[in-house]
Design an enzyme around this catalytic site. Structure first.
Site, PDB file in Angstrom:
ATOM      1  N   CYS A 197       8.808  12.958  12.487  1.00 49.60           N
ATOM      2  CA  CYS A 197       9.332  14.198  11.906  1.00 49.60           C
ATOM      3  C   CYS A 197       9.347  14.153  10.394  1.00 49.60           C
ATOM      4  O   CYS A 197      10.425  14.147   9.775  1.00 49.60           O
ATOM      5  CB  CYS A 197      10.757  14.440  12.392  1.00 49.60           C
ATOM      6  SG  CYS A 197      10.794  14.989  14.060  1.00 49.60           S
TER       7      CYS A 197
ATOM      8  N   TYR B  63      -2.715  -4.261   3.920  1.00 44.58           N
ATOM      9  CA  TYR B  63      -1.544  -3.410   3.700  1.00 44.58           C
ATOM     10  C   TYR B  63      -1.372  -2.376   4.819  1.00 44.58           C
ATOM     11  O   TYR B  63      -0.843  -1.297   4.603  1.00 44.58           O
ATOM     12  CB  TYR B  63      -1.628  -2.706   2.330  1.00 44.58           C
ATOM     13  CG  TYR B  63      -1.841  -3.677   1.197  1.00 44.58           C
ATOM     14  CD1 TYR B  63      -0.805  -4.502   0.780  1.00 44.58           C
ATOM     15  CD2 TYR B  63      -3.073  -3.791   0.551  1.00 44.58           C
ATOM     16  CE1 TYR B  63      -0.993  -5.423  -0.248  1.00 44.58           C
ATOM     17  CE2 TYR B  63      -3.268  -4.702  -0.474  1.00 44.58           C
ATOM     18  CZ  TYR B  63      -2.227  -5.515  -0.873  1.00 44.58           C
ATOM     19  OH  TYR B  63      -2.414  -6.412  -1.876  1.00 44.58           O
TER      20      TYR B  63
HETATM   21  N1  LLP Z   1      -1.657 -10.644  -7.126  1.00 42.26           N
HETATM   22  C1  LLP Z   1      -0.537  -9.973  -7.406  1.00 42.26           C
HETATM   23  C2  LLP Z   1       0.400 -10.530  -8.384  1.00 42.26           C
HETATM   24  C3  LLP Z   1      -0.268  -8.754  -6.771  1.00 42.26           C
HETATM   25  O1  LLP Z   1       0.850  -8.083  -7.069  1.00 42.26           O
HETATM   26  C4  LLP Z   1      -1.184  -8.243  -5.826  1.00 42.26           C
HETATM   27  C5  LLP Z   1      -0.931  -6.966  -5.142  1.00 42.26           C
HETATM   28  C6  LLP Z   1      -2.337  -8.997  -5.552  1.00 42.26           C
HETATM   29  C7  LLP Z   1      -2.547 -10.194  -6.233  1.00 42.26           C
HETATM   30  C8  LLP Z   1      -3.362  -8.554  -4.555  1.00 42.26           C
HETATM   31  O2  LLP Z   1      -3.925  -7.318  -4.898  1.00 42.26           O
HETATM   32  P1  LLP Z   1      -5.207  -6.766  -4.076  1.00 42.26           P
HETATM   33  O3  LLP Z   1      -6.355  -7.739  -4.304  1.00 42.26           O
HETATM   34  O4  LLP Z   1      -4.853  -6.716  -2.646  1.00 42.26           O
HETATM   35  O5  LLP Z   1      -5.486  -5.442  -4.655  1.00 42.26           O
HETATM   36  N2  LLP Z   1       0.331  -1.643  -0.844  1.00 42.26           N
HETATM   37  C9  LLP Z   1      -0.710  -1.213  -1.754  1.00 42.26           C
HETATM   38  C10 LLP Z   1      -1.255  -2.338  -2.594  1.00 42.26           C
HETATM   39  C11 LLP Z   1      -0.155  -3.049  -3.375  1.00 42.26           C
HETATM   40  C12 LLP Z   1      -0.678  -4.243  -4.133  1.00 42.26           C
HETATM   41  C13 LLP Z   1       0.446  -5.014  -4.708  1.00 42.26           C
HETATM   42  N3  LLP Z   1       0.040  -6.198  -5.399  1.00 42.26           N
HETATM   43  C14 LLP Z   1      -1.823  -0.527  -0.947  1.00 42.26           C
HETATM   44  O6  LLP Z   1      -1.699  -0.403   0.260  1.00 42.26           O
HETATM   45  O7  LLP Z   1      -2.805  -0.061  -1.523  1.00 42.26           O
END
Ligand code: LLP
Length: 446
Positions: A365, A394
């Site tokens: 909802c 994610y």
């Molecule tokens: N290193 C640090 C310090 C981070 O904060 C993050 C992600 C990563 C590495 C990895 O980032 P990636 O390679 O996955 O882009 N929930 C969001 C994404 C949040 C990312 C947070 N930090 C989504 O679903 O798009």
């Protein structure tokens, strides 16, 4: 401009191709397979909705990335937050992959998966003293510190334990990652890291403390980055900073380049790995630092899908509203970031005389419980299985039991076999945690 991110969930443009599944999802004899397993067989076994991952795609992604950057002296630490399932972590651990963690819970996961502490980096904007103690006791590779106050906490815990804490400072370089506002992390006004101008004095002061071993610097500018130029900007600034610190007689042995590498979808291609490696080479590889990258999405995003069943189809304004048994609690990304996940049917798409787009929605909802509008699914009926692609990062890791819905199960496919790697957490499991404790009277305490 950005694939996988849209500004208006309703007015999304149709995909350029009708069905371009990645390698591990493929059609055979009128059905969609994950590796060599029919997704409908898994649905019959575990029920819907469920996440499924391709083991070979996980392994291939790690191999591609590590081979591209290993010649530059760079190692891969998987960002556990993207997908912390123990079986997924074990796949990477067996390949020698390090891990980037952001909580004591993720540390426990990484160690349980068999990752040596010496390959684990502790990131995150607010570590508790208990988490810092846990990290130091385990002997982690490095703690990335995000503020002078957090540095004091690390120093104080290290003193208490009689240890020397390996510390890198996370720099805020004031670079716009040109991604969705909610996943950009290195602009001046963001909460992450330490302003670049404050780094030299802090690094110098910390280097003189016996309880701290200042090993280097870290940076992470954001997530789902498709245009690689912000990486070049950030890493160029980091290289200048390393030279500056060294010119002051300070030792900088390590540079953590963060995660953020984006993935493509059915509308646009993802970034070119060779170009990513070339940017590392041109900006920081010559510094003589041990380099690290922390990808989450790039390693797992394309290796996972959410499979859901159609409950009902009803008429909407210019659309067919398709009510699924998956909802925003199972896959939050569309509701939270306006993200768009490519959708496929498990059956071969049927002809659709009506040709109205399908608005895929969940049963919760909330108006934001909408996955998006899709034009290429053909005629949809109740009982059909629909797959959201590119959901390995994610997806499950951000799922919840909102609306007292089950926590979605996860399945790993490896060739012709599959297994459950997280069972469905149902309402009886949840209620077991809600047994009320005894009433307590604080006025009588102490
Ligand atoms: N290193 C640090 C310090 C981070 O904060 C993050 C992600 C990563 C590495 C990895 O980032 P990636 O390679 O996955 O882009 N929930 C969001 C994404 C949040 C990312 C947070 N930090 C989504 O679903 O798009």
């Amino acid at each position: 401009m950005l694939c996988a991110i849209m500004t208006d969930i309703i007015e999304i443009a149709p995909p350029a191709t009708t069905d371009r599944p990645p390698r591990w999802l493929a059609r055979r004899d009128g059905a969609l397979y994950g590796e060599s397993v029919a997704l409908s067989d898994i649905a019959r076994t575990v029920g819907t909705p469920f996440y499924c991952y391709s083991a070979s795609t996980l392994r291939q992604a790690y191999a591609e990335l590590s081979e591209a950057i290993a010649p530059l002296g760079a190692r891969v630490c998987f960002a556990v937050k993207a997908n912390g399932n123990l079986s997924v972590l074990k796949e990477f651990a067996q390949l020698g992959c390090g891990m980037d963690i952001v909580s004591g819970g993720e540390l426990t996961r990484a160690l349980a998966a068999g990752v040596p502490a010496s390959r684990i980096i502790f990131s995150g904007v607010g570590k508790t003293r208990a988490e810092i103690r846990q990290a130091l006791a385990a002997g982690l590779h490095q703690i990335n510190v995000e503020s002078p106050a957090e540095l004091e906490a690390v120093a104080s815990v290290a003193c208490e334990m009689g240890l020397r804490a390996p510390v890198a400072l996370r720099v805020n370089p004031d670079v716009d990652a040109m991604t969705h506002a909610k996943i950009t992390t290195a602009r001046k006004d963001s909460k992450f890291g330490i302003a670049i101008d404050d780094i030299p004095a802090l690094y110098a002061a910390a280097s003189s403390r016996a309880e701290l071993h200042m090993v280097g610097l870290a940076v992470h500018i954001g997530s789902q980055i498709l245009d690689l130029s912000p990486f070049r900007d950030a890493w160029t600034v980091m290289a200048e900073l390393v030279r500056d610190l060294r010119s002051r007689g300070l030792s900088v042995e390590r540079l953590d380049l963060g995660g953020g590498l984006g993935i493509g979808d059915d509308v646009c291609d993802g970034p070119d790995l060779a170009e990513y490696a070339a940017i590392i080479k041109q900006t920081v590889a010559g510094l003589g630092c041990a380099l690290n990258v922390e990808p989450g999405r790039w390693l797992v995003g394309r290796a996972g899908a959410l499979v859901t069943e159609v409950l009902y189809v009803k008429d909407g304004a210019g659309v067919s509203i398709v009510v699924l048994d998956a909802a925003m609690n199972d896959l939050m990304r569309p509701a939270l970031y306006d993200a768009r996940h490519p959708a496929l049917t498990v059956h071969d798409p049927r002809a659709d005389a009506d040709a109205r787009p399908s608005l895929l929605v969940g049963p919760i909802c909330e108006s934001s419980d909408v996955f998006g509008k899709y034009r290429t699914l053909g005629q949809i009926q109740s009982g059909d299985l629909v797959v959201f692609d590119n959901a390995g990062a994610y997806g499950a890791s951000m799922s919840s039991t909102y609306n007292s819905r089950d926590m979605v199960p996860e399945v790993l496919i490896d060739g012709e076999v599959f297994r459950l790697i997280r069972r469905r957490v149902d309402i009886s499991d949840v209620l077991a945690h809600e047994q009320a404790g005894p009433w307590q009277n604080t006025t009588q305490a102490g």
